[in-house]
Design a protein around this motif. Structure first.
Motif, PDB file in Angstrom:
ATOM      1  N   ALA A 114      -2.741   9.822  34.075  1.00  0.00           N
ATOM      2  CA  ALA A 114      -1.681   9.253  33.241  1.00  0.00           C
ATOM      3  C   ALA A 114      -2.179   7.913  32.715  1.00  0.00           C
ATOM      4  O   ALA A 114      -2.943   7.218  33.391  1.00  0.00           O
ATOM      5  CB  ALA A 114      -0.403   9.056  34.050  1.00  0.00           C
ATOM      6  N   GLY A 165      -1.230  11.030  28.740  1.00  0.00           N
ATOM      7  CA  GLY A 165      -1.933  11.647  29.851  1.00  0.00           C
ATOM      8  C   GLY A 165      -3.043  12.529  29.321  1.00  0.00           C
ATOM      9  O   GLY A 165      -3.219  12.688  28.113  1.00  0.00           O
ATOM     10  N   ARG A 180      -1.315  11.204  23.616  1.00  0.00           N
ATOM     11  CA  ARG A 180      -0.583   9.962  23.813  1.00  0.00           C
ATOM     12  C   ARG A 180       0.469   9.765  22.722  1.00  0.00           C
ATOM     13  O   ARG A 180       0.297  10.208  21.583  1.00  0.00           O
ATOM     14  CB  ARG A 180      -1.536   8.755  23.845  1.00  0.00           C
ATOM     15  CG  ARG A 180      -2.210   8.419  22.544  1.00  0.00           C
ATOM     16  CD  ARG A 180      -3.050   7.135  22.670  1.00  0.00           C
ATOM     17  NE  ARG A 180      -4.285   7.341  23.392  1.00  0.00           N
ATOM     18  CZ  ARG A 180      -4.699   6.571  24.385  1.00  0.00           C
ATOM     19  NH1 ARG A 180      -3.940   5.565  24.800  1.00  0.00           N
ATOM     20  NH2 ARG A 180      -5.853   6.814  24.981  1.00  0.00           N
TER      21      ARG A 180
END
Length: 208
Positions: A123, A151, A168
């Motif tokens: 993440a 992530g 993202r």
């Protein structure tokens, strides 16, 4: 200090701030960025419209350094997208309904690998600035606060090389009521407090 000098300064800071024993990963990437529209109105609020950014390819660089706690890394993220800003109905200037814009992001934050390694699922979260730079210098350039959350997965190739895949969301904050892209006198004001872009990217991570 211009934006390119700021990038160089941020890279130097990230390298000097990382622990001396940490491994560093550098990953050039290419991607595709999709965005939402931005609500605007004329300064007299008599006409409402939307700015839409064209979905295009993007590219950039991530720099990571290992933190003392296993599975955690600091990250410097730089992204660049060449796109067009288009109005649904109005004009930025007489006869100009669309302008070419380069969007930059420079952000700092980190990665977290739940498995405690430097590969596998992760993440990410970074915070920084977005620069909206029209290619035509007659129009205003904007700098706005930006946040990216996402992530991805890093495939282990060998001790020095990873394949990194990212997804993202990039949120850029806008000053609702502030001026939009202008040429000379400005009639366009933001009605939105921000806009979201989604970027999918892939790159090779070189660790040294």
């Amino acid at each position: 200090m211009n934006f390119r000098q700021l990038i160089a300064l941020a890279l130097c800071f990230a390298l000097t701030a990382s622990p001396a024993v940490a491994d560093i990963g550098v990953a050039p990437y290419v991607g595709y960025r999709m965005g939402s529209s931005v609500d605007i109105e004329t300064s007299g609020a008599s006409i409402k419209d939307q700015i839409r950014f064209t979905d295009t390819t993007s590219h950039g660089l991530t720099l990571n350094f290992d933190l003392p706690e296993a599975g955690k890394q600091g990250e410097l993220y730089f992204g660049r997208q060449e796109t067009s800003a288009k109005l649904d109905n109005g004009h930025f200037a007489p006869g100009t309904q669309a302008i070419d814009v380069t969007i930059y992001q420079l952000q700092f934050g980190g990665l977290y690998f739940p498995g405690g390694k430097t590969y596998g699922g992760f993440a990410s979260g970074v915070l920084g600035v977005t620069r909206l730079e029209p290619d035509d210098s007659a129009f205003d350039t904007h700098h706005r606060l930006a946040l990216s959350l996402g992530g991805g997965y890093q495939f282990f190739l060998n001790e020095r090389l990873r394949l990194r895949l990212d997804l993202r969301g990039i949120y850029t904050a806008l000053d609702s009521g502030g001026s939009a892209f202008c040429s000379g006198g400005c009639d366009l004001k933001y009605r939105s407090s921000g806009y979201l872009q989604v970027e999918a990217g892939a790159g090779l991570v070189l660790r040294f």
